[in-house]
Design a protein around this motif. Structure first.
Motif, PDB file in Angstrom:
ATOM      1  N   SER B  60       0.829  -1.209   0.000  1.00  0.00           N
ATOM      2  CA  SER B  60       0.000   0.000   0.000  1.00  0.00           C
ATOM      3  C   SER B  60       0.862   1.257   0.000  1.00  0.00           C
ATOM      4  O   SER B  60       0.552   2.241  -0.679  1.00  0.00           O
ATOM      5  N   GLU B  61       1.938   1.227   0.789  1.00  0.00           N
ATOM      6  CA  GLU B  61       2.828   2.391   0.820  1.00  0.00           C
ATOM      7  C   GLU B  61       3.451   2.606  -0.558  1.00  0.00           C
ATOM      8  O   GLU B  61       3.562   3.743  -1.031  1.00  0.00           O
ATOM      9  N   ILE B  62       3.855   1.510  -1.190  1.00  0.00           N
ATOM     10  CA  ILE B  62       4.540   1.613  -2.481  1.00  0.00           C
ATOM     11  C   ILE B  62       3.566   2.064  -3.580  1.00  0.00           C
ATOM     12  O   ILE B  62       3.832   3.020  -4.312  1.00  0.00           O
ATOM     13  N   ASP B  90       8.949   9.729   1.617  1.00  0.00           N
ATOM     14  CA  ASP B  90       8.657   9.082   2.903  1.00  0.00           C
ATOM     15  C   ASP B  90       7.837   7.813   2.710  1.00  0.00           C
ATOM     16  O   ASP B  90       8.076   6.804   3.365  1.00  0.00           O
ATOM     17  N   GLU B  91       6.835   7.877   1.841  1.00  0.00           N
ATOM     18  CA  GLU B  91       5.963   6.710   1.643  1.00  0.00           C
ATOM     19  C   GLU B  91       6.783   5.531   1.124  1.00  0.00           C
ATOM     20  O   GLU B  91       6.568   4.383   1.507  1.00  0.00           O
ATOM     21  N   CYS B  92       7.729   5.823   0.242  1.00  0.00           N
ATOM     22  CA  CYS B  92       8.622   4.778  -0.234  1.00  0.00           C
ATOM     23  C   CYS B  92       9.391   4.196   0.946  1.00  0.00           C
ATOM     24  O   CYS B  92       9.480   2.977   1.105  1.00  0.00           O
ATOM     25  N   GLY B  93       9.896   5.078   1.804  1.00  0.00           N
ATOM     26  CA  GLY B  93      10.607   4.620   3.005  1.00  0.00           C
ATOM     27  C   GLY B  93       9.719   3.733   3.871  1.00  0.00           C
ATOM     28  O   GLY B  93      10.159   2.683   4.342  1.00  0.00           O
ATOM     29  N   HIS B  94       8.450   4.113   4.032  1.00  0.00           N
ATOM     30  CA  HIS B  94       7.533   3.291   4.832  1.00  0.00           C
ATOM     31  C   HIS B  94       7.416   1.900   4.229  1.00  0.00           C
ATOM     32  O   HIS B  94       7.404   0.896   4.941  1.00  0.00           O
ATOM     33  N   GLY B  95       7.297   1.853   2.912  1.00  0.00           N
ATOM     34  CA  GLY B  95       7.217   0.554   2.244  1.00  0.00           C
ATOM     35  C   GLY B  95       8.451  -0.289   2.546  1.00  0.00           C
ATOM     36  O   GLY B  95       8.342  -1.481   2.835  1.00  0.00           O
ATOM     37  N   GLU B 173       6.677  10.022  11.171  1.00  0.00           N
ATOM     38  CA  GLU B 173       6.812  10.733   9.901  1.00  0.00           C
ATOM     39  C   GLU B 173       5.467  11.174   9.322  1.00  0.00           C
ATOM     40  O   GLU B 173       5.425  12.018   8.432  1.00  0.00           O
ATOM     41  N   GLU B 174       4.390  10.584   9.819  1.00  0.00           N
ATOM     42  CA  GLU B 174       3.080  10.840   9.209  1.00  0.00           C
ATOM     43  C   GLU B 174       2.533  12.232   9.508  1.00  0.00           C
ATOM     44  O   GLU B 174       1.745  12.771   8.734  1.00  0.00           O
ATOM     45  N   SER B 175       2.919  12.795  10.635  1.00  0.00           N
ATOM     46  CA  SER B 175       2.316  14.057  11.048  1.00  0.00           C
ATOM     47  C   SER B 175       2.527  15.138   9.979  1.00  0.00           C
ATOM     48  O   SER B 175       1.609  15.884   9.649  1.00  0.00           O
TER      49      SER B 175
HETATM   50 FE   LIG Z   1       2.955   6.024   4.828  1.00  0.00          FE
END
Ligand SMILES: [Fe+2]
Ligand SMILES: [Fe+2]
Lengths: 95, 331
Positions: B60-62, B90-95, B173-175
């Motif tokens: 989902s993050e990716i 950041d989203e890539c990092g979360h993935g 990181e989401e904030s």
């Molecule tokens: Fe995320």
């Protein structure tokens, strides 16, 4: 005559349930089993740990502290990666 | 054996370990709020459930980078462009944090990615909706990341240690993601009538799909019971959805926008929403959303176009490996 080339190991300890292992120091040992035992004796004499990882120091690739500026300075110019950069009215409260 | 590599299944995972006694001990650890770690014994069903959940979270993050990536080159200012770029990064990092957490359970990254690309694995339904205007960047940050935060905060206390720790990093990181989205919405709502209408339109399109992000209602949820018992989940889908609505309604009011739900009303401090179109949800999850094909095609293309990089890196590493060996021996 000194014993040559006893490998160095880096020791990581999980101090509390749920926390990540944290580096605490290193030691010399002939193999992984001995390293684990030595780590227990050397680094957990006061109940510091729930579990221990030992990693051969030779397996660690580290960045050079001299490269600090090159590696990390670019993040200093990116304040927009921080939540406080954005203006949100007080009435919205915590977000 | 405690010195085994973390990504290997215990060699002697004997069937007898799978017995009632081990399962009872496992459940007692969970009940005592102990975290389960990669090397610990766990029921196969726990391992499977978590592998599925964490890898789908990673997917989902990716995939979630795509709808926002669509607007990076068209951001209205350098400030917005830098922020959006940083968010997508950041989203890539979360993935990547999440794939690594999933891998501690014994399935390789390559296998997990293959499950996504072959269409066997699912990812959040929300990313199968198109991003039609710049205001969608505001609505996504505010609502989609807002809903993700509601989901992810309780996961910081998930019983599986590597997942919980990855979630702590992600939540920190989401904030910024939500605030940059809300700031976009606020700027549009304080702009001219056309800009405000654009913000309202984005809210109208994203509101219901955001409510669906929390999954089917508790009465229909398949995986919930075991997940609650195992403390993978701490709140039910409906509870989290409710928290999200309660938090979001006043935020919409401050923007001066109307939530597209004529039945939304407050009774004793709790907001009650109108019926959610669960047919739509099931259709989108099953592949029939507006952008499912496009999203998977984009992921496959990226994977294929990156093949030469992976091959070159592997070839280079192989070429250097014997040389490193001799260097070490010489030293
Ligand atoms: Fe995320
Ligand atoms: Fe996010």
């Amino acid at each position: 005559m000194p014993t040559p080339n006893t490998p160095i190991w880096e020791v990581f300890i999980r101090s509390r349930n749920g926390l990540a292992h944290k580096h605490v120091g290193s030691l010399h040992a002939a193999d992984a089993t001995l390293a684990l035992q030595a780590a227990r004796d050397l680094y957990t004499r006061r109940g510091e740990g729930l579990s221990i990882w030992v990693v051969p120091t030779a397996s660690i690739t580290a960045s050079d502290p001299q490269d600090r500026e090159m590696l990390f300075e670019p993040t200093a110019s990116k304040p927009y990666r921080h939540p406080t950069f954005y203006e949100i009215p007080d009435e919205v409260g915590h977000m | 054996m405690y010195t085994q590599a973390l990504n290997q299944q215990p060699e002697s995972a004997p069937r007898e370990a799978d017995n009632a006694e081990a399962a009872a001990r496992f459940q007692a650890r969970i009940d005592a709020e102990e975290r389960i770690e990669a090397n610990d014994w766990m029921p196969e069903a726990y391992r499977r459930t978590l592998t599925r959940q964490i890898s789908q979270h990673a997917h989902s993050e990716i995939v979630g980078m795509l709808p926002e990536g669509n607007w990076i080159t068209r951001a209205p200012s350098l400030r917005r462009k830098a922020a959006l770029l940083a968010k997508v990064q950041d989203e890539c990092g979360h993935g990547l944090y999440l794939y690594a957490a999933a891998e501690t359970l014994g399935t390789s990254r390559e296998e997990l990615v293959d499950q996504l690309l072959s269409g066997r694995a699912k990812y959040s339904s929300i990313f199968n909706y198109p991003t039609l205007t710049w205001a969608d960047m505001g609505a996504i940050g505010w609502l989609v990341d807002g809903a993700a935060i509601m989901n992810q905060i309780p996961l910081c206390r998930c019983s599986y240690g590597p997942y919980a720790r990855a979630m702590i990093r992600v939540c920190k990181e989401e904030s910024f993601h939500q605030r940059q989205g809300y700031e976009i919405m606020l700027t549009l709502c304080r702009g001219n009538a056309e800009q405000k209408a654009m913000a309202q339109d984005a809210l109208n399109r994203f509101w219901w799909p955001c409510l669906m992000m929390f999954g089917p209602p508790d009465t229909q949820s398949q995986h919930s019971d075991m997940s609650m018992r195992w403390k993978i989940k701490r709140f039910s889908n409906d509870e989290l959805r409710q928290k999200f609505i309660n938090a979001t309604v006043p935020q919409a009011e401050i923007l001066g926008l109307t939530l597209p739900d004529p039945e939304l009303k407050q009774i004793d401090g709790v907001w009650h929403h109108g019926p959610i179109d669960w047919d739509e949800f099931h259709r989108v999850i099953a592949g029939g959303g507006p952008c499912n094909r496009e999203r998977l095609a984009a992921r496959r293309r990226a994977h294929d176009e990156g093949a030469w990089v992976r091959e070159a890196a592997a070839a280079f590493a192989a070429k250097r490996a014997p040389k490193n060996q001799t260097e070490k021996q010489a030293a």
